[in-house]
Design a protein around this motif. Sequence first.
Motif, PDB file in Angstrom:
ATOM      1  N   ALA A 229      31.651  56.658  92.794  1.00 15.15           N
ATOM      2  CA  ALA A 229      30.532  57.132  92.543  1.00 15.15           C
ATOM      3  C   ALA A 229      29.070  57.303  93.960  1.00 15.15           C
ATOM      4  CB  ALA A 229      30.082  56.945  91.137  1.00 15.15           C
ATOM      5  N   ALA A 230      29.310  56.043  94.049  1.00 15.34           N
ATOM      6  CA  ALA A 230      28.769  55.440  94.904  1.00 15.34           C
ATOM      7  C   ALA A 230      28.830  56.343  96.321  1.00 15.34           C
ATOM      8  CB  ALA A 230      28.910  54.211  94.782  1.00 15.34           C
ATOM      9  N   GLN A 231      29.793  56.241  96.069  1.00 13.74           N
ATOM     10  CA  GLN A 231      30.271  57.162  98.450  1.00 13.74           C
ATOM     11  C   GLN A 231      30.318  58.555  97.860  1.00 13.74           C
ATOM     12  OE1 GLN A 231      31.742  56.228 100.520  1.00 13.74           O
ATOM     13  NE2 GLN A 231      30.716  57.923 101.248  1.00 13.74           N
TER      14      GLN A 231
ATOM     15  N   VAL B  99      22.514  45.522  87.520  1.00 18.22           N
ATOM     16  CA  VAL B  99      22.648  44.265  87.578  1.00 18.22           C
ATOM     17  C   VAL B  99      22.681  44.155  85.812  1.00 18.22           C
ATOM     18  CG1 VAL B  99      22.966  41.507  87.431  1.00 18.22           C
ATOM     19  CG2 VAL B  99      23.037  43.517  89.484  1.00 18.22           C
ATOM     20  N   LEU B 100      21.727  43.908  85.700  1.00 22.42           N
ATOM     21  CA  LEU B 100      21.229  43.960  83.853  1.00 22.42           C
ATOM     22  C   LEU B 100      22.027  44.698  82.875  1.00 22.42           C
ATOM     23  CD1 LEU B 100      16.962  42.700  85.159  1.00 22.42           C
ATOM     24  CD2 LEU B 100      18.999  41.512  84.020  1.00 22.42           C
ATOM     25  N   ALA B 101      22.330  45.526  83.276  1.00 21.60           N
ATOM     26  CA  ALA B 101      23.132  46.708  82.699  1.00 21.60           C
ATOM     27  C   ALA B 101      24.773  46.576  82.806  1.00 21.60           C
ATOM     28  CB  ALA B 101      22.996  48.825  83.213  1.00 21.60           C
ATOM     29  N   GLY B 102      25.296  46.002  83.613  1.00 21.05           N
ATOM     30  CA  GLY B 102      26.087  45.900  83.861  1.00 21.05           C
ATOM     31  C   GLY B 102      26.736  44.243  83.187  1.00 21.05           C
ATOM     32  N   LEU B 103      25.981  42.901  83.160  1.00 22.44           N
ATOM     33  CA  LEU B 103      26.126  42.424  82.224  1.00 22.44           C
ATOM     34  C   LEU B 103      26.339  42.385  80.646  1.00 22.44           C
ATOM     35  CD1 LEU B 103      23.628  39.936  84.727  1.00 22.44           C
ATOM     36  CD2 LEU B 103      26.204  39.804  84.209  1.00 22.44           C
ATOM     37  N   ARG B 104      26.008  43.749  80.786  1.00 23.92           N
ATOM     38  CA  ARG B 104      26.015  43.565  79.456  1.00 23.92           C
ATOM     39  C   ARG B 104      27.629  44.339  78.892  1.00 23.92           C
ATOM     40  NH1 ARG B 104      21.785  44.751  76.066  1.00 23.92           N
ATOM     41  NH2 ARG B 104      23.586  44.872  74.799  1.00 23.92           N
ATOM     42  N   GLY B 105      27.592  44.263  79.386  1.00 25.39           N
ATOM     43  CA  GLY B 105      29.507  45.119  79.111  1.00 25.39           C
ATOM     44  C   GLY B 105      29.295  46.332  79.978  1.00 25.39           C
ATOM     45  N   ASP B 106      31.304  45.998  80.113  1.00 23.53           N
ATOM     46  CA  ASP B 106      31.354  47.669  80.612  1.00 23.53           C
ATOM     47  C   ASP B 106      31.172  49.111  80.193  1.00 23.53           C
ATOM     48  OD1 ASP B 106      32.364  46.390  82.627  1.00 23.53           O
ATOM     49  OD2 ASP B 106      34.195  47.230  82.692  1.00 23.53           O
ATOM     50  N   GLY B 107      30.991  49.420  79.132  1.00 25.01           N
ATOM     51  CA  GLY B 107      30.209  50.413  78.402  1.00 25.01           C
ATOM     52  C   GLY B 107      29.116  50.970  78.301  1.00 25.01           C
TER      53      GLY B 107
ATOM     54  N   GLY C  64      27.262  53.391  80.405  1.00 24.72           N
ATOM     55  CA  GLY C  64      25.849  54.117  79.666  1.00 24.72           C
ATOM     56  C   GLY C  64      25.100  54.858  80.252  1.00 24.72           C
ATOM     57  N   PHE C  65      24.164  53.641  81.883  1.00 21.73           N
ATOM     58  CA  PHE C  65      23.333  53.766  82.083  1.00 21.73           C
ATOM     59  C   PHE C  65      23.331  54.551  83.315  1.00 21.73           C
ATOM     60  CE2 PHE C  65      19.726  51.304  82.548  1.00 21.73           C
ATOM     61  CZ  PHE C  65      20.004  50.136  81.471  1.00 21.73           C
ATOM     62  N   VAL C  66      25.263  55.149  83.844  1.00 17.03           N
ATOM     63  CA  VAL C  66      25.510  56.391  84.501  1.00 17.03           C
ATOM     64  C   VAL C  66      24.915  57.223  83.744  1.00 17.03           C
ATOM     65  CG1 VAL C  66      27.399  57.012  85.221  1.00 17.03           C
ATOM     66  CG2 VAL C  66      27.262  54.361  85.426  1.00 17.03           C
ATOM     67  N   VAL C  67      25.826  57.369  82.788  1.00 16.38           N
ATOM     68  CA  VAL C  67      25.679  58.728  81.634  1.00 16.38           C
ATOM     69  C   VAL C  67      23.979  58.953  81.667  1.00 16.38           C
ATOM     70  CG1 VAL C  67      25.841  59.975  79.595  1.00 16.38           C
ATOM     71  CG2 VAL C  67      27.519  58.502  80.703  1.00 16.38           C
TER      72      VAL C  67
ATOM     73  N   ASN D 104      32.598  62.108  83.535  1.00 17.38           N
ATOM     74  CA  ASN D 104      33.579  60.906  84.064  1.00 17.38           C
ATOM     75  C   ASN D 104      33.149  59.994  83.580  1.00 17.38           C
ATOM     76  OD1 ASN D 104      34.630  62.371  85.752  1.00 17.38           O
ATOM     77  ND2 ASN D 104      34.388  62.177  87.179  1.00 17.38           N
ATOM     78  N   ALA D 105      32.045  59.195  83.109  1.00 15.74           N
ATOM     79  CA  ALA D 105      31.592  58.242  83.146  1.00 15.74           C
ATOM     80  C   ALA D 105      31.834  58.423  81.304  1.00 15.74           C
ATOM     81  CB  ALA D 105      30.134  57.523  82.924  1.00 15.74           C
ATOM     82  N   GLU D 106      31.003  59.418  80.756  1.00 15.60           N
ATOM     83  CA  GLU D 106      31.387  59.069  79.149  1.00 15.60           C
ATOM     84  C   GLU D 106      33.030  59.233  78.972  1.00 15.60           C
ATOM     85  OE1 GLU D 106      29.392  63.214  78.366  1.00 15.60           O
ATOM     86  OE2 GLU D 106      27.538  62.058  77.815  1.00 15.60           O
ATOM     87  N   LEU D 107      33.960  59.947  79.458  1.00 11.08           N
ATOM     88  CA  LEU D 107      35.341  59.618  79.698  1.00 11.08           C
ATOM     89  C   LEU D 107      35.816  58.235  79.593  1.00 11.08           C
ATOM     90  CD1 LEU D 107      36.979  62.987  80.874  1.00 11.08           C
ATOM     91  CD2 LEU D 107      36.202  63.210  78.551  1.00 11.08           C
ATOM     92  N   ALA D 108      35.548  57.784  79.993  1.00 11.89           N
ATOM     93  CA  ALA D 108      35.496  56.145  80.673  1.00 11.89           C
ATOM     94  C   ALA D 108      34.930  55.418  79.321  1.00 11.89           C
ATOM     95  CB  ALA D 108      35.626  55.941  81.953  1.00 11.89           C
TER      96      ALA D 108
END
Length: 214
Positions: free
Chosen positions: A89-91, A127-135, A139-142, A183-187
């Motif tokens: 997504a970053a690309q 970083v803070l979002a990621g440290l909470r776990g992949d879900g 969720g932040f992406v969505v 895609n993030a929702e599906l993941a």
Amino acid sequence: MPASRVQTPVDQLMIEAQRALETVFGTPAATRPNPAADTPDIELDPVERRHAAGLMRINHVGEVCAQGLYFGQAAVAREPGTKAHLLEAAQEETDHLAWCADRLHELDSRPSLFNPLWYGGSYALGVLAGLRGDGWNLGFVVETERQVEAHLDEHLQTLPEADQRSREILRTMKEDEARHADNAELAGARILPQPIPTLMAAASKVMKAVAYRL
């Protein structure tokens, strides 16, 4: 064949520093053609040009923030699949960044003076979002992409009618953002609880007000 070298924390720090410098001070190159390449550049009057430049500066800032958010999230993602999703997504966001920069140049304008601040704050949030776990990470992406879709809709309505080059860029960006969210929702994205979405929207509102002028 020799085994690939394992990255050390110092290696990772250098990678993240290079990404930040390239995003904020460099000229990232798009991997896809500019959607406005075949659209005539109609001359705008000074008021329309300033307004279009202000809106495209907001969108450029949004892409700087997206880079910081995704790279921050990817840096602490736990699952390789999640990290790969974020970097992919970053690309595409890099493409958006390059297209917005091109349009700002065409409008005789410049990026926001506060881009280092926007990037740093977004990276920390990632970083803070990621440290909470992949879900939560996804969720932040969505939530981010849905809010971006909404403001792109607003910009498509308020751009000067003659500025079709900016419109073509924003239409493609909107399609990409919607796909990132889907895609993030599906993941396995988790729904962010209140007041997080409201706080994100409030921060975005401040960013847009500042970036429109500076």
